[in-house]
Scaffold this active site. Structure first.
Site, PDB file in Angstrom:
ATOM      1  N   GLU A  68      -2.308   5.105   3.023  1.00 52.18           N
ATOM      2  CA  GLU A  68      -2.311   3.726   2.526  1.00 52.18           C
ATOM      3  C   GLU A  68      -3.691   3.243   2.108  1.00 52.18           C
ATOM      4  OE1 GLU A  68      -0.694   4.796   5.198  1.00 52.18           O
ATOM      5  OE2 GLU A  68       1.401   4.449   4.681  1.00 52.18           O
ATOM      6  N   ARG A 118       2.118   7.929   9.552  1.00 55.20           N
ATOM      7  CA  ARG A 118       1.937   9.357   9.295  1.00 55.20           C
ATOM      8  C   ARG A 118       0.742   9.922  10.057  1.00 55.20           C
ATOM      9  NH1 ARG A 118       4.248  11.777   4.389  1.00 55.20           N
ATOM     10  NH2 ARG A 118       5.854  10.333   3.739  1.00 55.20           N
ATOM     11  N   HIS A 125      11.816   4.249  13.833  1.00 60.43           N
ATOM     12  CA  HIS A 125      11.795   4.444  12.371  1.00 60.43           C
ATOM     13  C   HIS A 125      12.681   5.636  12.003  1.00 60.43           C
ATOM     14  CE1 HIS A 125       9.922   5.077   8.371  1.00 60.43           C
ATOM     15  NE2 HIS A 125       9.356   3.882   8.514  1.00 60.43           N
ATOM     16  N   GLU A 157      -1.159  -8.832  -1.603  1.00 55.20           N
ATOM     17  CA  GLU A 157      -1.785  -8.281  -0.392  1.00 55.20           C
ATOM     18  C   GLU A 157      -2.884  -7.283  -0.781  1.00 55.20           C
ATOM     19  OE1 GLU A 157      -0.033  -5.560   2.797  1.00 55.20           O
ATOM     20  OE2 GLU A 157       0.641  -7.500   3.535  1.00 55.20           O
ATOM     21  N   ASP A 167       0.795  -1.234   0.000  1.00 56.13           N
ATOM     22  CA  ASP A 167       0.000   0.000   0.000  1.00 56.13           C
ATOM     23  C   ASP A 167       0.822   1.275   0.000  1.00 56.13           C
ATOM     24  OD1 ASP A 167       1.159  -0.042   2.485  1.00 56.13           O
ATOM     25  OD2 ASP A 167      -0.700  -0.435   3.585  1.00 56.13           O
ATOM     26  N   HIS A 218       5.166   4.527  13.828  1.00 58.36           N
ATOM     27  CA  HIS A 218       5.766   5.382  12.793  1.00 58.36           C
ATOM     28  C   HIS A 218       4.752   5.980  11.837  1.00 58.36           C
ATOM     29  CE1 HIS A 218       5.013   2.803   9.262  1.00 58.36           C
ATOM     30  NE2 HIS A 218       5.079   1.816  10.127  1.00 58.36           N
TER      31      HIS A 218
HETATM   32  C1  UD1 Z   1       6.401   4.444   4.257  1.00 58.47           C
HETATM   33  C2  UD1 Z   1       5.068   4.069   3.630  1.00 58.47           C
HETATM   34  C3  UD1 Z   1       4.239   3.322   4.658  1.00 58.47           C
HETATM   35  C4  UD1 Z   1       5.001   2.161   5.249  1.00 58.47           C
HETATM   36  C5  UD1 Z   1       6.347   2.617   5.759  1.00 58.47           C
HETATM   37  C6  UD1 Z   1       7.143   1.423   6.178  1.00 58.47           C
HETATM   38  C7  UD1 Z   1       4.075   5.588   2.013  1.00 58.47           C
HETATM   39  C8  UD1 Z   1       3.248   6.782   1.811  1.00 58.47           C
HETATM   40  N1  UD1 Z   1       4.332   5.266   3.268  1.00 58.47           N
HETATM   41  O1  UD1 Z   1       6.167   5.290   5.391  1.00 58.47           O
HETATM   42  O2  UD1 Z   1       3.082   2.827   4.031  1.00 58.47           O
HETATM   43  O3  UD1 Z   1       4.266   1.674   6.328  1.00 58.47           O
HETATM   44  O4  UD1 Z   1       7.053   3.298   4.719  1.00 58.47           O
HETATM   45  O5  UD1 Z   1       8.171   1.778   7.012  1.00 58.47           O
HETATM   46  O6  UD1 Z   1       4.463   4.973   1.062  1.00 58.47           O
HETATM   47  N2  UD1 Z   1      13.876   7.587   5.951  1.00 58.47           N
HETATM   48  C9  UD1 Z   1      15.253   7.418   5.965  1.00 58.47           C
HETATM   49  N3  UD1 Z   1      15.757   6.188   5.649  1.00 58.47           N
HETATM   50  C10 UD1 Z   1      14.974   5.114   5.340  1.00 58.47           C
HETATM   51  C11 UD1 Z   1      13.584   5.298   5.359  1.00 58.47           C
HETATM   52  C12 UD1 Z   1      13.046   6.546   5.641  1.00 58.47           C
HETATM   53  O7  UD1 Z   1      15.993   8.334   6.242  1.00 58.47           O
HETATM   54  O8  UD1 Z   1      15.505   4.039   5.078  1.00 58.47           O
HETATM   55  C13 UD1 Z   1      13.321   8.930   6.253  1.00 58.47           C
HETATM   56  C14 UD1 Z   1      13.444   9.895   5.073  1.00 58.47           C
HETATM   57  O9  UD1 Z   1      13.638  11.174   5.574  1.00 58.47           O
HETATM   58  C15 UD1 Z   1      12.063   9.789   4.418  1.00 58.47           C
HETATM   59  C16 UD1 Z   1      11.187   9.661   5.655  1.00 58.47           C
HETATM   60  O10 UD1 Z   1      11.933   8.808   6.528  1.00 58.47           O
HETATM   61  O11 UD1 Z   1      11.746  10.902   3.642  1.00 58.47           O
HETATM   62  C17 UD1 Z   1       9.842   9.061   5.415  1.00 58.47           C
HETATM   63  O12 UD1 Z   1       9.943   7.960   4.518  1.00 58.47           O
HETATM   64  P1  UD1 Z   1       8.661   7.446   3.747  1.00 58.47           P
HETATM   65  O13 UD1 Z   1       8.987   6.391   2.760  1.00 58.47           O
HETATM   66  O14 UD1 Z   1       7.881   8.603   3.230  1.00 58.47           O
HETATM   67  O15 UD1 Z   1       7.983   6.748   4.947  1.00 58.47           O
HETATM   68  P2  UD1 Z   1       6.558   6.799   5.474  1.00 58.47           P
HETATM   69  O16 UD1 Z   1       5.579   7.497   4.632  1.00 58.47           O
HETATM   70  O17 UD1 Z   1       6.640   7.203   6.893  1.00 58.47           O
HETATM   71  N1  UDP Z   2      10.786  -4.384  11.273  1.00 60.12           N
HETATM   72  C1  UDP Z   2      12.160  -4.605  11.216  1.00 60.12           C
HETATM   73  N2  UDP Z   2      12.959  -3.878  12.067  1.00 60.12           N
HETATM   74  C2  UDP Z   2      12.479  -2.968  12.924  1.00 60.12           C
HETATM   75  C3  UDP Z   2      11.081  -2.737  12.960  1.00 60.12           C
HETATM   76  C4  UDP Z   2      10.259  -3.459  12.109  1.00 60.12           C
HETATM   77  O1  UDP Z   2      12.632  -5.424  10.448  1.00 60.12           O
HETATM   78  O2  UDP Z   2      13.265  -2.359  13.657  1.00 60.12           O
HETATM   79  C5  UDP Z   2       9.916  -5.149  10.344  1.00 60.12           C
HETATM   80  C6  UDP Z   2       8.696  -5.774  10.970  1.00 60.12           C
HETATM   81  O3  UDP Z   2       8.980  -7.063  11.460  1.00 60.12           O
HETATM   82  C7  UDP Z   2       7.714  -5.808   9.801  1.00 60.12           C
HETATM   83  C8  UDP Z   2       8.113  -4.624   8.976  1.00 60.12           C
HETATM   84  O4  UDP Z   2       9.409  -4.229   9.408  1.00 60.12           O
HETATM   85  O5  UDP Z   2       7.890  -6.959   8.998  1.00 60.12           O
HETATM   86  C9  UDP Z   2       7.127  -3.543   9.214  1.00 60.12           C
HETATM   87  O6  UDP Z   2       7.598  -2.367   8.696  1.00 60.12           O
HETATM   88  P1  UDP Z   2       6.953  -0.995   9.069  1.00 60.12           P
HETATM   89  O7  UDP Z   2       6.363  -1.064  10.435  1.00 60.12           O
HETATM   90  O8  UDP Z   2       7.973   0.030   8.790  1.00 60.12           O
HETATM   91  O9  UDP Z   2       5.827  -0.838   7.955  1.00 60.12           O
HETATM   92  P2  UDP Z   2       4.307  -1.289   7.862  1.00 60.12           P
HETATM   93  O10 UDP Z   2       4.229  -2.743   8.081  1.00 60.12           O
HETATM   94  O11 UDP Z   2       3.557  -0.482   8.882  1.00 60.12           O
HETATM   95  O12 UDP Z   2       3.925  -0.905   6.480  1.00 60.12           O
END
Ligand code: UD1
Ligand code: UDP
Length: 386
Positions: A135, A214, A245, A121, A99, A212
């Site tokens: 999502e 939004r 996160h 999924e 999603d 984590h």
């Molecule tokens: C995104 C997904 C969410 C998913 C989550 C899993 C969207 C809109 N959201 O969340 O569905 O649950 O990922 O974790 O697609 N960042 C880093 N390093 C990383 C990852 C993130 O620095 O490896 C920081 C960056 O500043 C980035 C911010 O986190 O811009 C947010 O990342 P983003 O992919 O937008 O995450 P979410 O929307 O929170």
């Molecule tokens: N996870 C991980 N390390 C962490 C926290 C979560 O590997 O420190 C794994 C967790 O087991 C799950 C996935 O990351 O499989 C979930 O990711 P996240 O919560 O970022 O996204 P969401 O599932 O909410 O989309």
């Protein structure tokens, strides 16, 4: 006949975790199909953690993460770069999982190039556009662009049918996260060398927390952190572990309220193998994550969900989780019940409703049948029955 080419796309940590078993299952069918792995790298470090654990090297890496980028910017970047990528790769089918914005934008790009989409999924719905945000929108939009809907559970299939999607296009596979878990949990593991190697896990009742989302940023996340602070104050035998996160908006709040609090351990995101083994060793899991909601019941851990509602009600319906929201008082109350009342605790342990560890095999078989023009793609007796 030319072999069909299947492109699999992944942008974030959870997509990679749930796609990895499919990559392996499809690779074993290289007589029938070719596969190409595309990473948008919407996440960078957190995606790389998973890719390296599963030894997956993307064939194309768009390296799209920018610190704190907006959803619109990210969507535009995926759309723009996927146009050229899909034109170069020329897949016969694009497979997306979940999603995220990667999923939605890549599906649009494929649709505009008349490339069919298979959605892993599919069919999770909260029926509230703002929870989870964005999502719920991403999933609904992706469903309209999808030809092959791979629903993880019978309930998810029903939700798609309710929206008018044809039954012959929907297949119940189980969730591939269960496959990923069973492969990794079979292997011997030690925390030595991990960021939590020195934690006295066996001397405490450990509560694992992740938050984590939004829609939780700001006040809700603040309330959650205040609840955690109160819980360690009330229960001297409790240790809280919270891998934070990398989203800077999450880190700012969490660090401000919880840094330096006794028996609250804040860590960097843990690699998946370490995180799974940590989950296996904790007493209670408190989370707003989607994937963790599916993993906790698999590991038979009581689960408290920091959300107003969930698009994954299977655990809740089976009594294995509670949706507790983000009010400080409510979180403290619900955690306290599980810490005080063993009967309530034991009542939340049951069998996992999300999958049976065979989802990726079902999906790979189905994709091969699609590539070879065979029907039905997945006979109903072979579907995951829930
Ligand atoms: C995104 C997904 C969410 C998913 C989550 C899993 C969207 C809109 N959201 O969340 O569905 O649950 O990922 O974790 O697609 N960042 C880093 N390093 C990383 C990852 C993130 O620095 O490896 C920081 C960056 O500043 C980035 C911010 O986190 O811009 C947010 O990342 P983003 O992919 O937008 O995450 P979410 O929307 O929170
Ligand atoms: N996870 C991980 N390390 C962490 C926290 C979560 O590997 O420190 C794994 C967790 O087991 C799950 C996935 O990351 O499989 C979930 O990711 P996240 O919560 O970022 O996204 P969401 O599932 O909410 O989309």
């Amino acid at each position: 006949m030319r072999k069909k080419k299947i492109a699999l796309i992944m942008g974030t940590r959870p997509e990679a975790i749930k796609m990895a078993p499919i990559v392996f299952a499809l690779k074993q069918r290289s007589n029938d199909i070719d596969i190409v792995v595309i990473a948008t790298a919407q996440h960078r470090q957190m995606l790389d953690q998973v890719l390296s654990l599963f030894n997956i090297v993307p064939d194309v890496d768009l390296n799209l993460m920018r610190p704190n980028q907006s959803l619109n910017d990210l969507t535009c970047s995926v759309l723009q770069l996927m146009q050229k990528t899909l034109e170069d790769v020329k897949p016969d089918l694009l497979m997306v999982q979940g999603d995220t914005t990667t999923v939605f934008a890549a599906s649009v790009a494929a649709c505009y190039l008349k490339i069919p989409v298979a959605h892993v999924e599919a069919g999770l719905r909260s029926h509230d556009l703002h929870n989870p945000f964005p999502e719920e929108a991403n999933r609904r939009l992706t469903s309209t662009l999808t030809q092959i809907h791979l629903a993880p559970t019978p309930l998810a299939k029903q939700k798609l049918l309710n929206e008018g999607i044809k039954e012959e296009d929907v297949f119940v596979t189980g969730n591939t996260v269960v496959d990923a878990m069973s492969t990794l949990l079979d292997a011997p593991f030690s925390f030595q060398g991990s960021p939590i190697e020195n934690l006295p896990l066996d001397q405490h009742r450990v509560i694992l927390v992740t938050s984590h989302r939004r829609e939780s940023l700001g006040e809700d996340l603040k309330n959650t952190c205040l609840a955690l602070k109160e819980i360690v104050k009330r229960f001297p035998d409790v240790l809280i572990v919270y891998p934070v996160h990398l989203n800077p908006n999450v880190r700012e709040t969490v660090m401000e309220i919880l840094s330096g609090i006794d028996r609250v351990v804040l860590t960097e995101p843990l690699d998946y193998l370490c995180f799974l083994n940590l989950m296996r060793n904790v007493h209670i899991i408190v989370t707003d994550s989607g994937g963790v909601q599916e993993e906790a019941p698999t590991l038979k851990k009581p689960l408290l969900v920091l959300r107003k509602l969930t698009e994954r009600p299977e655990a809740f319906n089976a009594g294995l989780s509670k949706i507790i929201g983000t009010s400080t008082d409510k979180i403290v109350k619900e955690v306290s019940v599980l810490l005080h009342d063993d009967k309530a605790y034991q009542a939340m342990i049951g069998s996992n409703p999300f999958g049976d560890g065979k989802a990726s095999e079902r999906i790979a078989e189905l994709i091969c049948r699609w590539a070879n023009n065979q029907t039905p793609l997945l006979p109903s007796e072979n579907e995951f029955q829930g």
